[in-house]
Structure formats: C-alpha cells, structure tokens
Design an enzyme around this catalytic site. Structure first.
Site, mmCIF file in Angstrom:
data_model
loop_
_atom_site.group_PDB
_atom_site.id
_atom_site.type_symbol
_atom_site.label_atom_id
_atom_site.label_comp_id
_atom_site.label_asym_id
_atom_site.label_seq_id
_atom_site.Cartn_x
_atom_site.Cartn_y
_atom_site.Cartn_z
ATOM 1 N N ASP A 19 1.791 -8.689 -8.086
ATOM 2 C CA ASP A 19 2.545 -8.449 -6.850
ATOM 3 C C ASP A 19 3.578 -9.574 -6.747
ATOM 4 O O ASP A 19 3.541 -10.534 -7.529
ATOM 5 C CB ASP A 19 1.581 -8.485 -5.649
ATOM 6 C CG ASP A 19 2.280 -8.302 -4.312
ATOM 7 O OD1 ASP A 19 3.026 -7.314 -4.152
ATOM 8 O OD2 ASP A 19 2.122 -9.151 -3.416
ATOM 9 N N SER A 20 4.458 -9.474 -5.762
ATOM 10 C CA SER A 20 5.403 -10.562 -5.534
ATOM 11 C C SER A 20 4.684 -11.832 -5.069
ATOM 12 O O SER A 20 5.199 -12.927 -5.235
ATOM 13 C CB SER A 20 6.415 -10.145 -4.470
ATOM 14 O OG SER A 20 5.721 -9.831 -3.274
ATOM 15 N N CYS A 82 2.206 -3.687 -6.185
ATOM 16 C CA CYS A 82 3.284 -4.001 -5.235
ATOM 17 C C CYS A 82 4.120 -2.734 -5.111
ATOM 18 O O CYS A 82 4.529 -2.153 -6.122
ATOM 19 C CB CYS A 82 4.126 -5.140 -5.810
ATOM 20 S SG CYS A 82 5.654 -5.461 -4.929
ATOM 21 N N GLU A 162 1.889 -12.915 6.930
ATOM 22 C CA GLU A 162 1.669 -14.177 6.209
ATOM 23 C C GLU A 162 1.589 -15.364 7.154
ATOM 24 O O GLU A 162 0.926 -16.361 6.854
ATOM 25 C CB GLU A 162 2.763 -14.381 5.152
ATOM 26 C CG GLU A 162 2.622 -13.364 4.043
ATOM 27 C CD GLU A 162 3.419 -13.707 2.808
ATOM 28 O OE1 GLU A 162 4.259 -14.621 2.869
ATOM 29 O OE2 GLU A 162 3.193 -13.044 1.780
ATOM 30 N N CYS A 194 3.233 -0.776 1.568
ATOM 31 C CA CYS A 194 3.360 -2.187 1.190
ATOM 32 C C CYS A 194 1.942 -2.733 1.106
ATOM 33 O O CYS A 194 1.122 -2.465 1.997
ATOM 34 C CB CYS A 194 4.176 -2.948 2.237
ATOM 35 S SG CYS A 194 4.190 -4.739 1.969
ATOM 36 N N HIS A 196 0.772 -5.536 1.595
ATOM 37 C CA HIS A 196 0.368 -6.476 2.658
ATOM 38 C C HIS A 196 -0.268 -5.746 3.849
ATOM 39 O O HIS A 196 -1.059 -6.327 4.580
ATOM 40 C CB HIS A 196 1.595 -7.209 3.212
ATOM 41 C CG HIS A 196 2.047 -8.386 2.427
ATOM 42 N ND1 HIS A 196 2.646 -8.270 1.199
ATOM 43 C CD2 HIS A 196 1.978 -9.721 2.704
ATOM 44 C CE1 HIS A 196 2.957 -9.480 0.760
ATOM 45 N NE2 HIS A 196 2.558 -10.373 1.640
#
Ligand code: DGL
Length: 275
Positions: A19-20, A82, A162, A194, A196
């Site tokens: 993932d990023s 991702c 985050e 996404c 996240h």
C-alpha cells in the site's frame, strides 16, 4: 519428488502485499483472520504517500519497484492492497509480472461480489486518484450493467483517520458533509474504495442508519486468496508463521499508526528500495 519439493518450498513463502502506507494493513488483518497459517510480507511506501493525489504514471513506477522487491523476497503472491494503485497500476503489473507470480488487487473481488447482488444503485468513495480513474464504474458496468454507480472523492478521510479522528465530532462533521451529498441518497450499498476506510466502517454505517450494505474489500480478497492458494496447493501447512513489515521511510509516527491498523505484533523495518 521434485514437484513435491517445489510445492513445499513455495508453500512456506509469504504472501506479499503493499500500500502507499499503513492502509493496506486493514487487508493484512483480514488475511490473518481467514488464513492464520500464512506468513505476510508487507510493504508500505511511506516515502511516497499519499498515492491518492499522485499521477497514474508515478503510481505505476512505484508499484513496479515494490512488486520486484516483494518477488525478490520470495513472495508467492503479490496483492495490491491499495485502491489507488489497484485503479492505476494493476493492469500494467498483470501484463508485466502476471507470468511470474499470482497477482491480485482489491477492486476486482468487490466488483465480482457486486455481481452476486441485485443492487440498482451503489456508491463508491475513495481517493481522488481512485475516483478520477473511473475504474470501479467501468468494471461494475461490465459485470453488473443494471447497477448505477455514484462515485465521490473523499480526500480528507485518509489524513483524518491517520490523525486519529475517529468516532468524534470532527470525523462526524467531515463524514456527514461528504456523505450527505445529494448524489448518494437512495444508494443501497456503499463501497469503501480505500483500504484506510474500514477503520471508520461502523461510523459510516451509522450515518446511513445501518440501512445500507457497507462493502470493504478485506474479507472478500482474503477468501478469494484462500481459494487460489488451495487450488494451487500453495497453502502453508508448515506450522511456521513469520510476518515482516517494511516501509520505504521510517518514523515512530508510522510505527504508532501501524498499530492502530493491525492487531498482531508489528515491527516496521526500513527498506530503501529507491536508491
Ligand atoms: N490506502 C490507499 C488506497 O486504498 C489510500 C491512501 C493514499 O492516498 O495513499 O487508495
């Protein structure tokens, strides 16, 4: 005998995923639940995050290099964990590495799952890159022509998560502003486009009064991965599990948020693959 030995060696190899940054750890967590006997090798490209506002060309270049790193480390599968990279680089990776390894992404399993449902209107939220690529819309149009897709970029959600704004006034205000968008009214399901977003899955469901299906790719991907490993006789039955977590740029901040995304033991190591 030789074939048997090759199987034994491949079986013990880890599942590679990237993932990023830390978002793909939600996918790693789902894999651990479905495939507890498998080892993982995870790469978070923290030197280049966020991918959500990068060009498709840059993401393709990053993804190639990470795929090579994971293959060099012996990954038996490379999973693009991702959405921004799945939307921009997966087809290229398949062309270039598809003959060398098993490649997976996080979009196709969701599209396949939707094909088993009978929804007329679904929403998808994701980064600017994922949404502007039109990948979900295009793939769903082919598999489920009767389903209309409403896409919305929600770029504030990654930094919000985050920074730990979850189930509080700030995240509620941001989510309500995004999700009250007129286009999203009357959807029957919402795709979390996404990796996240599973962290705020319950909060999103609550905004829709738990009336719609909220779809995240983690479990869907893990079940397909289990089927693929089974079919190829690649399941790890050695009883030995060792997970490795790499990042391209290390800070104690990444270490801290990684723990928010992954419940198991986690120690980030720096692998500077860009030198
Ligand atoms: N986790 C990434 C995704 O699924 C988004 C984070 C980023 O923008 O780098 O698209």
């Amino acid at each position: 005998m030789v074939i048997f030995l090759i199987y034994c060696i491949v079986n013990k190899q880890p599942i590679g995923l990237f993932d990023s940054g830390v978002g793909g750890l939600t996918v790693a967590q789902a894999i651990k639940q479905v495939l507890p006997g498998e080892s993982l090798i995870y790469f978070g490209d923290t030197a280049h995050l966020p991918y959500g506002d990068k060009s498709a060309e840059s993401i393709k270049n990053y993804s190639r290099k990470i795929t090579e790193f994971l293959l060099d480390q012996g990954a038996k599968v490379v999973l693009v964990a991702c959405n921004s990279a799945s939307a921009s680089a997966y087809d290229t990776l398949k062309e270039e590495y598809g003959s060398k390894t098993i490649l997976m992404d996080v979009i196709d399993p969701v599209v396949d799952y939707l094909g088993t449902r009978d929804y007329s209107r679904v929403g998808v939220i994701g980064t600017k890159r994922t949404i502007s690529s039109g990948t979900y819309e295009n793939k769903i149009r082919i598999k489920s022509p009767g389903t209309s897709v409403i896409s919305l970029a929600t770029p504030l959600l990654v930094p919000m998560i985050e920074e730990g704004f979850i189930f509080d006034d700030i995240s509620n205000a941001i989510l309500r502003t995004y999700l009250s968008d007129a286009s999203l009214q009357e959807i029957q399901a919402l795709i979390l486009g996404c990796t996240h977003y599973p962290i705020i899955r319950n909060q999103i469901s609550k905004i829709f009064n738990f009336n719609i299906e909220v779809i995240d790719s983690g479990r869907l991907v893990s079940v397909i991965l289990r089927d693929i490993l089974e079919k190829n006789n690649f399941l790890n039955d050695s009883g030995k599990v060792k997970d490795q977590f790499y990042v391209s740029d290390y800070t104690t901040y990444f270490e801290k948020i990684a723990r928010m995304f992954f419940e198991g033991e986690i120690n980030l190591k720096k692998a500077d693959i860009w030198q």
